[in-house]
Design an enzyme around this catalytic site. Sequence first.
Site, PDB file in Angstrom:
ATOM      1  N   SER A 298      25.040  55.092 -46.239  1.00 24.36           N
ATOM      2  CA  SER A 298      24.402  54.716 -47.632  1.00 24.36           C
ATOM      3  C   SER A 298      23.303  55.043 -47.297  1.00 24.36           C
ATOM      4  O   SER A 298      22.204  54.865 -46.269  1.00 24.36           O
ATOM      5  CB  SER A 298      25.038  56.046 -48.252  1.00 24.36           C
ATOM      6  OG  SER A 298      24.461  56.254 -49.647  1.00 24.36           O
ATOM      7  N   ASP A 309      12.444  52.893 -37.932  1.00 24.15           N
ATOM      8  CA  ASP A 309      11.549  53.183 -37.732  1.00 24.15           C
ATOM      9  C   ASP A 309      10.040  52.173 -37.716  1.00 24.15           C
ATOM     10  O   ASP A 309       8.798  53.641 -37.171  1.00 24.15           O
ATOM     11  CB  ASP A 309      11.161  54.670 -38.361  1.00 24.15           C
ATOM     12  CG  ASP A 309      12.192  55.826 -38.004  1.00 24.15           C
ATOM     13  OD1 ASP A 309      13.501  55.402 -37.453  1.00 24.15           O
ATOM     14  OD2 ASP A 309      12.719  56.119 -38.758  1.00 24.15           O
ATOM     15  N   LYS A 323      25.549  59.191 -43.059  1.00 22.91           N
ATOM     16  CA  LYS A 323      25.599  59.931 -45.301  1.00 22.91           C
ATOM     17  C   LYS A 323      24.568  59.336 -45.633  1.00 22.91           C
ATOM     18  O   LYS A 323      23.999  58.504 -45.712  1.00 22.91           O
ATOM     19  CB  LYS A 323      26.591  59.332 -45.879  1.00 22.91           C
ATOM     20  CG  LYS A 323      26.220  59.472 -47.280  1.00 22.91           C
ATOM     21  CD  LYS A 323      27.315  59.072 -48.512  1.00 22.91           C
ATOM     22  CE  LYS A 323      27.293  59.535 -49.773  1.00 22.91           C
ATOM     23  NZ  LYS A 323      25.921  59.806 -50.610  1.00 22.91           N
TER      24      LYS A 323
END
Length: 392
Positions: A298, A309, A323
């Site tokens: 999460s 990224d 999740k």
Amino acid sequence: MEYTPREWSGGERRQSRGFRWLALLLFLLFLLVGSLLAKNYQHLGNLLRVLVLVKTQYLHPVSTGALVDGAMQGIVDALDDPYSVYLDARTFKQLQEQIRGSFGGLGILVGLKNNQLTVVRTYENTPAFENGIQPGDVIAKIDQHDARGMDLETAVQLMRGPVGSKVHLSIIRPGRAEPLDLTITRQEISVPTVQSRILDQEAGIGYLAIAQFTEKTAEEVEQALQKLQKEGLKALVLDLRDNPGGELRSAVHVAGYFVPPGPVVYIQYRGGQEDELKAEGQPLRLPLVVLVNGNSASAAEILAGAIKDRGTGRLVGEKTFGKGVVQTVFNLSDGAGLKLTTARYLTPGRHDINKKGIQPDIIVEQAPGAAVDRQLEKARQLLQEKLVRPAA
């Protein structure tokens, strides 16, 4: 639509009234979604037949309210989504009361492993520690609630409660034949979410572990980083292993220390609407390695995904939990509630991680209970190489 549950006694008048109630319920359902269900009339016919057969042929009396509750539970279960949950009035009221008040807990960190509620960490000097709860224990029951298949957020809320109140847990422990039944008194739990230290004084390599994200985590991270900087911090290991997530805004705030201003996560809704949560402030410009494993979930995945990224650090360890969805809680008119998945998370690179997880840049497996932390050692090695490598 409101309804009053009635106990079935077998009397003709009550039987007739129950049938009229069921017929009215189904008629209204037809009116509301008739156009969508026109192709499924056979299924609705079967639904009506099942209801009638249960009311007339089932051995024991059953209330209409119980049947309707069961139907709603079945609708949500049919989504095959472990995070969407129908909450009956009793459970929903309990959760609301706990969210509004000041409550105690047990002192454990839990996660989902093989769809089972599993203890990841037990904190010292807490009720859980004093009652012998261990990492790896599977919580099968919380009071009267079956914890099998229960979503993580609901389970955590059920284990919380007023300081001094008791909670009953049924625990399955590997290697033990019989369940372990415990009655534990809740206490006020104040466990720091952040731990830090210098790993290598000569090289200036620091270590910062975040156990979960709460409202105070960002402040704890700031204090820990300031302390490490005073001790000569030149590179950092950020440990997100076994972090089940927590407060989304907290994770976004913490991301501001590790990624430049810009997107941290996109929240994408069914209708195409999208929210973008951004990092703000000036990040550390230091070599960074992030440790993750299968229990990083999460909000922890949001932070790890943003760092990966945005290219500000390397991920080491094992693939994360996966999740990447958001739940919204809806109040129902009869006192019940519905927690429904309403959006998905996307990383800054617009990667959907739900049920997929985030693959680390360097895979290093770690056996449970191993004497040597191979993942941490790999992170230290990478940072040492980075620090001695000439600048480009």
